[in-house]
Design a protein around this motif. Structure first.
Motif, PDB file in Angstrom:
ATOM      1  N   ILE A  65      36.981  -4.963 -30.906  1.00  0.00           N
ATOM      2  CA  ILE A  65      35.582  -4.333 -29.554  1.00  0.00           C
ATOM      3  C   ILE A  65      36.565  -4.937 -28.418  1.00  0.00           C
ATOM      4  CG2 ILE A  65      33.530  -5.368 -29.152  1.00  0.00           C
ATOM      5  CD1 ILE A  65      33.156  -7.397 -31.504  1.00  0.00           C
ATOM      6  N   LYS A  66      37.827  -5.337 -27.740  1.00  0.00           N
ATOM      7  CA  LYS A  66      37.694  -5.428 -26.619  1.00  0.00           C
ATOM      8  C   LYS A  66      38.418  -3.744 -25.784  1.00  0.00           C
ATOM      9  CE  LYS A  66      39.840  -9.742 -25.445  1.00  0.00           C
ATOM     10  NZ  LYS A  66      40.994 -10.762 -26.087  1.00  0.00           N
ATOM     11  N   LEU A  67      39.645  -3.281 -27.459  1.00  0.00           N
ATOM     12  CA  LEU A  67      40.230  -2.136 -27.359  1.00  0.00           C
ATOM     13  C   LEU A  67      39.239  -0.712 -27.142  1.00  0.00           C
ATOM     14  CD1 LEU A  67      42.920  -0.412 -26.656  1.00  0.00           C
ATOM     15  CD2 LEU A  67      42.914  -1.053 -29.793  1.00  0.00           C
ATOM     16  N   ARG A  68      38.166  -0.944 -28.111  1.00  0.00           N
ATOM     17  CA  ARG A  68      37.190  -0.362 -27.537  1.00  0.00           C
ATOM     18  C   ARG A  68      36.761  -0.394 -26.391  1.00  0.00           C
ATOM     19  NH1 ARG A  68      31.588   0.535 -31.125  1.00  0.00           N
ATOM     20  NH2 ARG A  68      30.888   2.609 -29.605  1.00  0.00           N
ATOM     21  N   ALA A  69      36.004  -1.231 -26.036  1.00  0.00           N
ATOM     22  CA  ALA A  69      35.677  -0.973 -24.666  1.00  0.00           C
ATOM     23  C   ALA A  69      36.740  -0.777 -23.299  1.00  0.00           C
ATOM     24  CB  ALA A  69      35.275  -2.577 -24.087  1.00  0.00           C
ATOM     25  N   ALA A  70      37.905  -1.089 -23.423  1.00  0.00           N
ATOM     26  CA  ALA A  70      38.829  -0.439 -23.081  1.00  0.00           C
ATOM     27  C   ALA A  70      38.638   0.746 -22.470  1.00  0.00           C
ATOM     28  CB  ALA A  70      40.379  -1.153 -23.057  1.00  0.00           C
ATOM     29  N   LEU A  71      39.062   1.513 -23.827  1.00  0.00           N
ATOM     30  CA  LEU A  71      39.078   2.932 -24.266  1.00  0.00           C
ATOM     31  C   LEU A  71      37.586   3.628 -23.599  1.00  0.00           C
ATOM     32  CD1 LEU A  71      40.948   3.080 -27.551  1.00  0.00           C
ATOM     33  CD2 LEU A  71      42.169   3.689 -25.413  1.00  0.00           C
ATOM     34  N   GLU A  72      36.118   2.886 -23.761  1.00  0.00           N
ATOM     35  CA  GLU A  72      35.346   3.965 -23.344  1.00  0.00           C
ATOM     36  C   GLU A  72      35.167   3.717 -21.823  1.00  0.00           C
ATOM     37  OE1 GLU A  72      32.513   1.575 -25.628  1.00  0.00           O
ATOM     38  OE2 GLU A  72      32.890   2.926 -27.023  1.00  0.00           O
ATOM     39  N   CYS A  73      35.900   2.551 -21.295  1.00  0.00           N
ATOM     40  CA  CYS A  73      35.463   2.709 -20.122  1.00  0.00           C
ATOM     41  C   CYS A  73      36.795   3.472 -18.815  1.00  0.00           C
ATOM     42  CB  CYS A  73      36.436   1.011 -19.186  1.00  0.00           C
ATOM     43  SG  CYS A  73      36.787   1.279 -17.576  1.00  0.00           S
TER      44      CYS A  73
END
Length: 333
Positions: free
Chosen positions: A51-59
């Motif tokens: 989830i944290k990785l997905r948030a960073a990539l979406e950012c």
């Protein structure tokens, strides 16, 4: 603190809503709010790594499309993404799962290095290059991990680290619910008070254990990425060159024993060129053992370049600019 995990899940859901609004709007406020929320989720101490990785990539994605692409927020997002990537491909997971995760993010490190170079952060780019190299090749070659090294000298600490890491991963909410777009209230109900409290206690134990491990001789940088000054000794007998090839750009970073890092753009080199050269070199190699196969390939392609031509192209596009830069630097020194 036991509210932190719940808040992260709720805010991630809110960010998804903001991103949905952004997709149909060029309004900067929506974008900035989404980026703020996503960065919070990406950097929070606890939570599901995926989830944290997905948030960073979406950012990163929203910054490149709707906000200044050279912003500090993009730099932070890349850093958070690389920080959490080792946890996404954690050695405790089955090897097929780790390879699957790596394949999904195979351009992340290269993109991060390219971005850092584009904003003039060459030292940061070299550090990310080395960090990514360790993550990827450590998985591909099944190299000894920092925990393996710890186990040789401090087996009890290593066992405790593995146990707490496994329990932390098991206690976090699966990211599949996010992918299905569940509502924030669902996540809040899913993480009850007992679950949140248990996870917080595990997180505190994890951080205390990391501190204890780093107090041991030779383990002061346990699970920490190497900084540029730690990489400089590798150039003691000569410059070290890191070549980053992406579809958007190709660059070389040269590190000298003094710790100086210089950037060499490679405008004549292209991702597509290297892919074609790789295929052609493979055909040349196979000719010795499989001449019939290669002859058929030559007929089909209509052109079969000799190795000398391929190596000449590599020299002109890749090696010569780097050698010239090193020669100029040596003359200046």
């Amino acid at each position: 603190h036991d509210q932190a995990q719940r808040n992260a899940l709720i805010q991630k859901s809110c960010a998804d809503i903001k991103l949905g609004q952004t997709a149909n709007s060029d309004e900067l406020p929506y974008c900035q709010q989404a980026v703020t929320i996503l960065l919070y989720v990406a950097k929070i101490r606890i939570g599901q790594p995926s989830i944290k990785l997905r948030a960073a990539l979406e950012c990163i994605k929203i910054c490149s499309k709707h906000i200044d692409s050279s912003s500090e927020q993009s730099l932070l997002a890349y850093q958070y993404a690389l920080d959490v990537l080792p946890h996404v491909v954690w050695p405790g997971y089955p090897i097929h799962q780790r390879y699957r995760e790596l394949s999904k993010h195979n351009n992340l490190v290269g993109d991060a290095v390219s971005f850092s170079i584009s904003v003039g952060k060459c030292i940061q780019g070299l550090e990310w290059f080395e960090e990514g190299r360790n993550i990827i090749w450590g998985q591909v070659l099944q190299l000894r991990t920092p925990v393996d090294n710890l186990r040789v000298n401090h087996p009890l600490l290593a066992d405790e680290y593995d146990d707490i890491s496994r329990r932390l991963r098991n206690s976090t909410t699966s990211s599949t619910d996010f992918n299905r777009g569940r509502r924030a209230e669902h996540f809040e109900r899913q993480l009850g008070d007992d679950d949140g409290r248990d996870h917080r206690l595990l997180t505190v134990k994890y951080e205390q254990l990391l501190k204890q491990i780093r107090e041991q001789r030779g383990f002061g940088d346990f699970l920490r990425a190497k900084r540029a000054n730690e990489l400089a000794p590798a150039a003691k007998t000569g410059p070290v060159v890191a070549v980053n090839v992406q579809k958007s750009r190709c660059d070389a970073l040269i590190m000298y024993h003094t710790g100086v890092v210089t950037h060499i753009p490679l405008p004549l080199l292209a991702y597509a060129h290297l892919g074609k050269m790789h295929s052609q070199l493979n055909l040349n190699s196979r000719e010795r053992a499989f001449r019939t196969y290669v002859e058929e390939s030559r007929i089909l392609s209509g052109r079969y370049p000799k190795p000398e031509g391929l190596l000449g192209a590599l020299w002109k596009r890749l090696v010569e600019p780097i050698f010239c830069a090193i020669e100029n630097e040596v003359c200046v020194q």
